[in-house]
Write a protein that holds these residues in place. Structure first.
Motif, PDB file in Angstrom:
ATOM      1  N   ASP A  35      -3.531   4.544   2.531  1.00  0.00           N
ATOM      2  CA  ASP A  35      -2.513   3.199   2.123  1.00  0.00           C
ATOM      3  C   ASP A  35      -3.759   2.181   1.909  1.00  0.00           C
ATOM      4  O   ASP A  35      -4.620   2.076   2.632  1.00  0.00           O
ATOM      5  CB  ASP A  35      -1.340   3.013   3.021  1.00  0.00           C
ATOM      6  CG  ASP A  35      -0.921   1.657   2.694  1.00  0.00           C
ATOM      7  OD1 ASP A  35      -1.109   0.707   2.750  1.00  0.00           O
ATOM      8  OD2 ASP A  35       0.186   1.816   1.872  1.00  0.00           O
ATOM      9  N   ASP A  90      -0.657  -0.974 -11.397  1.00  0.00           N
ATOM     10  CA  ASP A  90      -0.810  -0.596  -9.802  1.00  0.00           C
ATOM     11  C   ASP A  90      -2.301  -0.500  -9.474  1.00  0.00           C
ATOM     12  O   ASP A  90      -2.701  -0.845  -8.540  1.00  0.00           O
ATOM     13  CB  ASP A  90       0.104   0.790  -9.723  1.00  0.00           C
ATOM     14  CG  ASP A  90       0.294   0.787  -8.138  1.00  0.00           C
ATOM     15  OD1 ASP A  90       0.249  -0.183  -7.243  1.00  0.00           O
ATOM     16  OD2 ASP A  90       0.278   2.068  -7.860  1.00  0.00           O
ATOM     17  N   PRO A 117      -3.318   6.918  -4.060  1.00  0.00           N
ATOM     18  CA  PRO A 117      -2.698   7.099  -5.286  1.00  0.00           C
ATOM     19  C   PRO A 117      -2.206   6.043  -5.847  1.00  0.00           C
ATOM     20  O   PRO A 117      -2.030   4.969  -5.371  1.00  0.00           O
ATOM     21  CB  PRO A 117      -1.421   8.125  -4.648  1.00  0.00           C
ATOM     22  CG  PRO A 117      -1.466   7.743  -3.200  1.00  0.00           C
ATOM     23  CD  PRO A 117      -2.677   7.378  -2.820  1.00  0.00           C
ATOM     24  N   TYR A 118      -1.988   5.911  -7.187  1.00  0.00           N
ATOM     25  CA  TYR A 118      -1.416   4.794  -7.857  1.00  0.00           C
ATOM     26  C   TYR A 118      -0.511   5.429  -9.099  1.00  0.00           C
ATOM     27  O   TYR A 118      -0.418   6.429  -9.349  1.00  0.00           O
ATOM     28  CB  TYR A 118      -2.453   4.049  -8.413  1.00  0.00           C
ATOM     29  CG  TYR A 118      -3.314   4.702  -9.569  1.00  0.00           C
ATOM     30  CD1 TYR A 118      -3.000   4.554 -10.781  1.00  0.00           C
ATOM     31  CD2 TYR A 118      -4.336   5.571  -9.124  1.00  0.00           C
ATOM     32  CE1 TYR A 118      -3.790   5.375 -11.777  1.00  0.00           C
ATOM     33  CE2 TYR A 118      -4.869   6.143 -10.152  1.00  0.00           C
ATOM     34  CZ  TYR A 118      -4.605   5.956 -11.463  1.00  0.00           C
ATOM     35  OH  TYR A 118      -5.422   6.584 -12.319  1.00  0.00           O
ATOM     36  N   ASP A 119       0.499   4.309  -9.320  1.00  0.00           N
ATOM     37  CA  ASP A 119       1.382   4.523 -10.314  1.00  0.00           C
ATOM     38  C   ASP A 119       1.122   3.717 -11.777  1.00  0.00           C
ATOM     39  O   ASP A 119       1.523   2.470 -11.849  1.00  0.00           O
ATOM     40  CB  ASP A 119       2.503   4.327  -9.976  1.00  0.00           C
ATOM     41  CG  ASP A 119       3.259   5.008  -8.877  1.00  0.00           C
ATOM     42  OD1 ASP A 119       3.272   6.528  -8.992  1.00  0.00           O
ATOM     43  OD2 ASP A 119       3.846   4.645  -7.791  1.00  0.00           O
ATOM     44  N   GLY A 120       0.295   4.085 -12.379  1.00  0.00           N
ATOM     45  CA  GLY A 120      -0.055   3.271 -13.763  1.00  0.00           C
ATOM     46  C   GLY A 120      -1.069   2.361 -13.696  1.00  0.00           C
ATOM     47  O   GLY A 120      -1.568   2.212 -12.582  1.00  0.00           O
ATOM     48  N   ASP A 121      -1.646   2.079 -14.886  1.00  0.00           N
ATOM     49  CA  ASP A 121      -2.872   1.002 -14.746  1.00  0.00           C
ATOM     50  C   ASP A 121      -2.529  -0.295 -13.986  1.00  0.00           C
ATOM     51  O   ASP A 121      -3.532  -0.736 -13.447  1.00  0.00           O
ATOM     52  CB  ASP A 121      -3.132   0.704 -16.234  1.00  0.00           C
ATOM     53  CG  ASP A 121      -3.701   1.844 -17.177  1.00  0.00           C
ATOM     54  OD1 ASP A 121      -4.010   3.082 -16.511  1.00  0.00           O
ATOM     55  OD2 ASP A 121      -3.753   1.579 -18.295  1.00  0.00           O
TER      56      ASP A 121
END
Length: 140
Positions: A51, A76, A70-74
């Motif tokens: 995190d 983020d 981890p990330y969700d899309g540009d």
């Protein structure tokens, strides 16, 4: 490492990562074997399940430690990258040069590389604890 003190410091970060819930995906200790009897070695270490609020993600370790967040899309990814008191150097890896440069322009790092195959771009922006002021320039 250059000194026992530095190895101990890095090992403290390894302990902190484990205590905060990150997973050691690779390494995480001292290498074994007679070749490592002299010196202050630390295995190259990769943490997953990190995190961005964890100490290992927020502080400069100065050792062979990589954290995977981890990330969700540009958007983020940019938010995660900019959520730091530091920002000396980073890179954006992409298969789409325009998209990569678009992301790179939003990330506030002093030296930011956007990589695509053989294309190489460097974005400069002085930020936070690494400097004062701001320059934005892309070199091709």
């Amino acid at each position: 490492m250059v000194a026992e003190r530095q190895r101990s410091r890095i090992e403290g970060y390894l302990d902190s990562g484990r205590e905060e819930g990150a997973t050691v995906a690779l390494g995480g200790g001292r290498p074994s074997g007679s070749a490592f009897d002299k010196g202050w070695y630390v295995e190259p270490t990769v943490f997953s399940d990190v995190d961005n609020k964890m100490k290992i993600a927020q502080e400069e370790i100065f050792g062979p430690v990589l954290v995977v967040i981890p990330y969700d899309g540009d958007d983020d990814a940019v938010e995660i990258a900019n959520d730091s008191n530091y920002g000396l150097c980073g890179s954006v890896w992409t298969g789409d040069n325009d998209r990569g440069l678009g992301v790179a322009r939003q990330v506030a790092y002093r030296h930011l590389h956007a990589e695509r195959a053989r294309a190489h771009r460097l974005l400069h922006a002085v930020r936070r604890l690494q400097g004062v002021g701001r320059r934005a320039r892309v070199r091709a």
